[in-house]
Scaffold this active site. Structure first.
Site, PDB file in Angstrom:
ATOM      1  N   GLU A   1      36.878  37.043  42.338  1.00 32.13           N
ATOM      2  CA  GLU A   1      35.828  36.362  42.675  1.00 32.13           C
ATOM      3  C   GLU A   1      35.500  36.575  43.923  1.00 32.13           C
ATOM      4  OE1 GLU A   1      33.840  32.941  39.912  1.00 32.13           O
ATOM      5  OE2 GLU A   1      32.110  33.265  41.248  1.00 32.13           O
TER       6      GLU A   1
ATOM      7  N   ARG B   1      26.912  40.381  37.392  1.00 30.84           N
ATOM      8  CA  ARG B   1      28.040  40.879  36.300  1.00 30.84           C
ATOM      9  C   ARG B   1      28.345  40.525  34.807  1.00 30.84           C
ATOM     10  NH1 ARG B   1      31.667  37.410  34.079  1.00 30.84           N
ATOM     11  NH2 ARG B   1      30.673  35.957  34.763  1.00 30.84           N
TER      12      ARG B   1
ATOM     13  N   HIS C   1      26.893  30.031  37.649  1.00 37.33           N
ATOM     14  CA  HIS C   1      27.894  30.320  37.963  1.00 37.33           C
ATOM     15  C   HIS C   1      28.831  31.154  37.734  1.00 37.33           C
ATOM     16  CE1 HIS C   1      28.706  32.610  33.597  1.00 37.33           C
ATOM     17  NE2 HIS C   1      27.451  32.699  34.714  1.00 37.33           N
TER      18      HIS C   1
ATOM     19  N   ARG D   1      19.996  37.148  30.383  1.00 39.55           N
ATOM     20  CA  ARG D   1      19.854  35.699  31.086  1.00 39.55           C
ATOM     21  C   ARG D   1      19.294  36.000  32.411  1.00 39.55           C
ATOM     22  NH1 ARG D   1      26.667  35.644  32.305  1.00 39.55           N
ATOM     23  NH2 ARG D   1      27.369  35.591  30.045  1.00 39.55           N
TER      24      ARG D   1
ATOM     25  N   GLY E   1      44.166  30.955  40.315  1.00 35.02           N
ATOM     26  CA  GLY E   1      43.726  31.648  39.512  1.00 35.02           C
ATOM     27  C   GLY E   1      43.642  32.760  38.864  1.00 35.02           C
ATOM     28  N   LEU E   2      43.211  33.817  37.689  1.00 39.47           N
ATOM     29  CA  LEU E   2      43.575  35.156  37.313  1.00 39.47           C
ATOM     30  C   LEU E   2      44.106  35.963  38.455  1.00 39.47           C
ATOM     31  CD1 LEU E   2      40.825  35.272  34.533  1.00 39.47           C
ATOM     32  CD2 LEU E   2      43.339  34.507  34.116  1.00 39.47           C
ATOM     33  N   ALA E   3      43.006  35.566  38.917  1.00 32.16           N
ATOM     34  CA  ALA E   3      43.763  37.068  40.694  1.00 32.16           C
ATOM     35  C   ALA E   3      44.966  36.457  40.916  1.00 32.16           C
ATOM     36  CB  ALA E   3      42.412  36.919  41.352  1.00 32.16           C
ATOM     37  N   GLY E   4      44.925  34.919  41.619  1.00 34.07           N
ATOM     38  CA  GLY E   4      45.956  34.696  41.999  1.00 34.07           C
ATOM     39  C   GLY E   4      47.161  34.510  41.715  1.00 34.07           C
TER      40      GLY E   4
END
Lengths: 241, 245, 645
Positions: free
Chosen positions: C436, C446, C412, C341, C53-56
């Protein structure tokens, strides 16, 4: 420090296919460009051919003189038939390359889908295109052979090879079945061009205004079909005799 | 509603497959197509049968993992949707639905409805990027980009790489996928230095993978869940032929 | 067997890597102090990255660029499919392009406060600093962010922030940023620095001589079990929201990678911190497999209501104005439909618990646009929300222009994750955790548009620097112990064999559904001591039944999606238990964690900073979980109680 560390099959990198460079003519985009350029040559020829055909309406003498002129363009500076031969060579080459690229792309397509869908796919793009281009192209090729035998060489013409060009035109199109064959073929050419014309622009990367190009292709194709069919029908209904 | 499904079953890449008929009962119209397959699979598992393998992940139309040819149409007949966004209310009681995998030589079947789309990754590897190491970028405002260009680049960049274009193309061409990336990067000033070489490398890779050539039939864009326009292919051709338009 | 409700308390832990000194200089100092690996040696060093994902994805690409040998894994068929792709809203960055008073310090402040004072100041400050570089990097990669007519980047405000600092690419920011990282990754794959293994799932961590030295993975196509060894392992496997079965996560998202690492010694921090989003499309039936988020922006124009009478089954149009309860406007007159939220989510749950929910199962509330359409006209509403309305119509088959939408909260995001220090290293040396999957930056809650920021900050900028410091010692690591590898592989094979051998009468999915419902009911939006104790009784029973009665068809040596799912569900049981235990221990309410016992007269969360200003880091031991506290200190932001008055 560890260095080798892999075990099992999955550590192999994805190996790209061998770097056999296909070159321009071997690439799909190159083959399409050949298709587009040769198609454009043929369309220009068709436009000239159609304009020439309209000479029929000027009467037998004018049409026969036009036919003779075609054989003498540039004479005496150039030998007789020089320009015509050049045109013929270009046309044959264009037709040949057009066919070659069509076959190359069709074979590529066949290789890309070895297993067909069980449920026959319905076109989602309102398309008749593939059939009209491939089978239509073949139909047109067969027609051209007949057309050459009929009106160029005259061997398949009721008036025979000895008659004047004008006489051959009139002799042939008097028969409803000859006119019918020509009608079907010319309409096929029109459908071929309707897709082929804008497609050539698209293939050469000029297709930025797709809607306008597609509309233009329809107009030009319709114009050519009308021009080509005006002569046979004029003969059939007796306006040209 | 009750449905009859004809599903392509193939144990693995090496074996041949065939269509197998299943009956599914009491399908709710609120189910998604994939949830309907879930129900079938739950039953197959309990019966000790092999459940139907199919790819899926986000189930909200963005990851690009799912993809089935449903009644001969990639992602089913609803326009601009992925298979996971297709709902059973599109079907009626008693329908017979054929479900097949993407069919293309460069997308070999792994199992049942799962195909290997790594050819797409290799097309990106050939040049679908802008070469910038992390940490060396100039300020984001250093180069302004015309809004129209940014928007058009975005439209092309929304491609989810699902492969429906290939599945739908009568030629099995990957032109729309390849062109979408070439267009996205080629429209931005950051993408200019590598623009010509990118188009050439990506098109060559596309051909090497065994995809067919484009004949501009427009089937790809008709089934594309993101509606990537055909104009992108014109751009790809222009870049490939070395023209700047 | 130990009592399920009790646990040991171990020694406090500390983040030993964060430099002290002024907060602005800490990251600079850490970067300078971190030892470097010379380029020739980098080529000999091997790093495993799990998840793309974005991090990996960004981490693998960046480590590859730096010259390390990287092996990357994802369970999907391509690294481009990781669930970061589904993020809609945007990415925060303290660029202050608008000149509206934003700054690194303000983003830092907002994030610490938004996290309800349960995150580390040093980490959050670094995140705010790095946020600026992320935008530069993404633009250089060709991410097509929204722009103004002048050609500069557009921003919007998000999640109640008072400044406009969210960069976006229509509603697909996550997709565009992920494709940027994916393209960078593919470039490294082509260059040979990264070896990609798609359709591989990590099932075990290999520890040798106390260090993380590899992973055991299953090739999801052939079923082959493989061990991959390296000098360091990076986990970027995302959150665990799917423990609730229904969430906005992708179907494949799971906790197995981090849970296996936890069982091997990595502490799990704040597992009970989960975020629930108020505007999702409600469940339509038992077949539901996932939930779809609708942008929160809908609450700007929609009015939330339910019938006054419980059990009112009339169509919404037939319910007269006087018999509707616009409960958010009634309870929170100042904020109305725009309350935060967690408050909106809880209020929806409360009215549904009273039997006043609408739609199938009574789990939904109306979000009504009739007034907005009357006031602004349908074209204006179409222009603003057209795509969302279409999406709603597609999923529910109802026309939201004519009939109010139905919405309900859904899980989520999970703020908890593996405990990491300032270097993003877990309690196992050589095991780094990013995105995450770690717990680090969001505290108990968050902020919107901060998940993308953290994933990319970790992957592009933080990890590539800090991992070098660890790898500088790699020559002393020695060879990996063959026994450790063999044991890990055997453990994996045994587990798979056990799952296949049960041959019971229920599918893994049906257990997952039941576990999810239990977690949602007892450890969801509102938790009480009673509900958590109930869950802690029920989970072990259900898990025991699962291991006795699950049915997994097929074999281990083939593509077997039923087997994949069963393995993930098995780990969710264990995680669920720890979540409930953590929630039981934390008797305060904070951020996404609401304990009904800890609220004020208006139903607002009440924190207990005296007792709970700490990170709860759980250690797995054979004798049960052991709690280690990391006390949090706030030197730059004053702790205050959140208030929406």
């Amino acid at each position: 420090m560890t260095s080798i560390i892999e075990r099992g099959a999955a550590t192999r990198p994805i190996v790209p296919p061998p770097a056999r460079k296909p070159g321009f003519f071997g690439s799909s985009t190159g083959q399409k460009a050949v298709m587009a350029v040769t198609g454009a040559v043929l369309v220009l020829f068709l436009a000239g051919h159609m304009a020439g055909n309209l000479k029929t309406f000027a009467g037998a003498t004018a049409f026969n003189e036009y036919a003779a002129w075609l054989r003498e363009v540039g004479y005496p500076a150039l030998p007789k038939r020089a320009v015509l031969t050049l045109v013929e060579v270009v046309l044959v080459a264009a037709v040949g390359l057009h066919l070659w690229s069509a076959v190359a792309l069709a074979r590529r397509a066949a290789r890309a889908r070895p297993v067909r869908y069980a449920r026959r796919r319905r076109s989602q793009a309102g398309g008749y295109v593939v059939h009209i281009m491939r089978w239509g192209g073949l139909t047109i090729a067969l027609f051209v052979i007949y057309h050459l035998l009929d009106l160029t060489f005259g061997v398949a013409n009721p008036a025979g090879p000895a008659a004047t060009p004008y006489a051959r035109v009139v002799a042939g199109f008097q028969h409803w079945y000859v006119t019918l064959v020509y009608t079907l073929a010319v309409v096929m050419v029109g459908l071929h061009l309707r897709h082929g014309l804008w497609s050539a622009f698209q293939t050469l990367g000029l297709g930025r205004h797709r809607k306008a190009l597609q509309a233009g292709a329809v107009l030009v194709s319709a114009g050519l079909v009308a021009g080509f069919l005006s002569v046979p029908y004029a003969v059939l209904i007796g306006v040209v005799r | 509603m009750n449905l009859t499904l004809k599903i392509w079953r193939q144990h693995d890449a090496a074996k041949s497959g065939q269509m197998v008929t299943y009956h599914v009962e009491e399908v709710s119209p609120d189910m998604s197509f994939l949830e309907m397959l879930d129900v079938l699979n739950e039953r197959l598992i309990l019966d000790g049968d092999d459940p139907v393998a199919f790819d899926h992940d986000c189930r909200e139309g963005i990851c690009g993992m799912c993809g089935l040819v449903i009644n001969g149409v990639a992602h089913g007949e609803s326009r601009a949707t992925t298979t996971c966004q297709l709902h059973m209310r599109q079907f009626s009681d008693g329908d017979v639905i054929t479900v097949e995998p993407w069919r293309a030589a460069p997308f070999p079947v792994i199992k049942d409805l799962v195909v290997d789309r790594s050819a797409f990754d290799r097309i990106i590897q050939a040049g679908g990027f802008i070469s910038v190491p992390a940490g060396s970028a100039p300020d984001a405002h250093a180069v302004p980009v015309k809004k129209e260009d940014a928007d058009a680049a975005f439209d092309a960049a929304t491609c989810i790489g699902c492969g429906a274009c290939v599945a739908a193309c009568p030629n099995g061409s990957a032109s729309l996928f390849t062109a979408a990336k070439i267009t996205h990067l080629g429209l931005l000033p950051q993408g200019q230095p590598e623009r010509a070489v990118r188009a050439k490398a990506m098109v060559e890779q596309m051909d090497l993978e065994g995809f067919g050539g484009c004949t501009n039939t427009g089937e790809c864009t008709a089934v594309c869940p993101k509606g990537i326009p055909l104009d992108t292919i014109a751009r790809m051709n222009a870049d490939f032929l070395g023209r700047r338009g | 067997m130990t009592d399920r409700m009790s646990f040991q308390v171990g020694e406090d832990i500390r983040d030993t890597k964060a430099p002290d000194g002024p907060i602005e200089e800490r990251w600079e100092r850490r970067k300078f102090q971190a030892r470097l690996v010379n380029p020739a040696n980098k080529r000999k060093l091997h790093v495993i990255v799990v998840g793309t994902g974005l991090a990996g994805g960004s981490a693998a690409a960046t480590l590859g660029e730096l010259g390390y040998q990287v092996t990357s894994f994802c369970y999907q068929d391509s690294p481009r499919r990781a669930h970061s792709i589904a993020a809609q809203g945007g990415i925060n960055a303290a660029k202050n392009y608008r000149g509206d008073g934003d700054s690194i310090h303000r983003l830092f402040y907002d994030t610490v406060k938004g996290g309800d004072f349960r995150s580390r100041e040093s980490n959050v400050y670094r995140l705010a600093q790095v946020s600026v570089n992320i935008i530069d990097q993404a633009v250089a990669q060709g991410v097509p962010f929204a722009r103004e007519y002048g050609g500069l980047l557009d921003t919007r405000s998000f999640g109640g922030a008072q400044v406009s600092r969210t960069f976006y690419a229509r509603g697909q920011t996550g997709q565009q940023l992920l494709l940027g990282a994916y393209q960078a990754l593919e470039r490294q794959i082509a260059a040979g620095t990264v070896t990609m293994n798609a359709r591989h799932e990590m099932l075990e961590l290999i520890i040798s001589d106390g260090r993380a030295r590899g992973v055991v993975v299953r090739d999801l196509v052939t079923g082959e079990i493989e061990s991959h060894l390296a000098d360091a392992v990076v986990l970027a496997t995302g959150g665990y929201g799917n423990v609730f079965f229904l969430s906005t996560n992708a179907k494949g998202c799971n906790t197995t990678a981090i849970w296996r690492a936890h069982r091997k010694g990595a502490m799990f921090a704040n597992p009970c911190f989960t975020q629930i989003h108020p505007t999702c499309i409600p469940v339509s039936g038992d077949h539901q497999s996932k939930l779809t988020l609708m942008s929160e922006s809908l609450r700007n124009d929609g009015r939330v209501w339910v019938p006054v009478q419980a059990g009112d089954t009339r169509a919404p149009g037939d319910i007269p104005e006087a018999e509707r309860d616009y409960y958010l406007e009634r309870i929170y007159p100042a904020f109305g439909n725009l309350v935060p939220r967690d408050i909106a989510s809880r209020a929806a749950k409360n009215v549904c618990d009273e039997g006043r929910g609408v739609g199938p199962g009574g789990l939904g509330v109306y979000l009504d646009f009739a007034d907005a359409i009357a006031r602004l006209g349908r074209p204006a509403i179409e222009a603003k929300y057209g795509n969302l309305f279409d999406m709603y119509a597609q999923i529910t088959g109802e026309d939201p222009y004519r009939r109010p939408m139905r919405i309900y909260p859904a899980v989520h995001y999970t703020m908890g994750g593996l405990w990491v220090d300032y270097d993003l290293q877990s309690t196992i040396p050589g095991l780094f955790v990013i995105g995450e999957a770690n717990f680090s930056d969001h505290g108990a809650n968050r902020l919107g548009a901060s998940a993308l920021m953290q994933g990319l900050a970790d992957g592009y900028f933080v990890l590539p620097t800090t991992i070098g410091d660890y790898l500088a010692d790699a020559r002393d690591f020695g060879p990996v112990d063959d026994v450790a590898v063999a044991e890990a592989e055997i453990a994996v094979r045994d587990r798979i064999a056990r799952l296949l051998a049960v041959d019971g009468t229920r599918t893994a999915d049906s257990y997952h559904r039941e576990l999810g419902k239990l977690m949602w009911d007892y450890c969801g939006m509102e938790r009480t001591e009673e509900s958590l104790r109930k869950a802690l009784e029920r989970i072990p029973e259900l898990r025991a039944e699962f291991w006795r009665n699950v049915k997994v068809s097929g074999t281990a040596e083939e593509l077997n999606q039923a087997l994949e799912r069963a393995g993930r569900v098995a780990d969710f049981f264990d995680l669920a238990e720890l979540m409930c235990l953590d929630a039981l221990n934390r008797t305060e309410s904070c951020g996404g964690h609401f304990r009904a016992e800890s609220q004020d007269a208006d139903g607002e969360a009440v924190r207990d900073d005296e007792k709970f200003a700490y990170v709860a880091a759980w250690e797995h031991t054979p004798d049960g979980p052991v709690l280690h506290r990391e006390h949090l200190e706030y030197a730059y932001v004053t702790m205050t109680q959140r208030s929406y008055k």
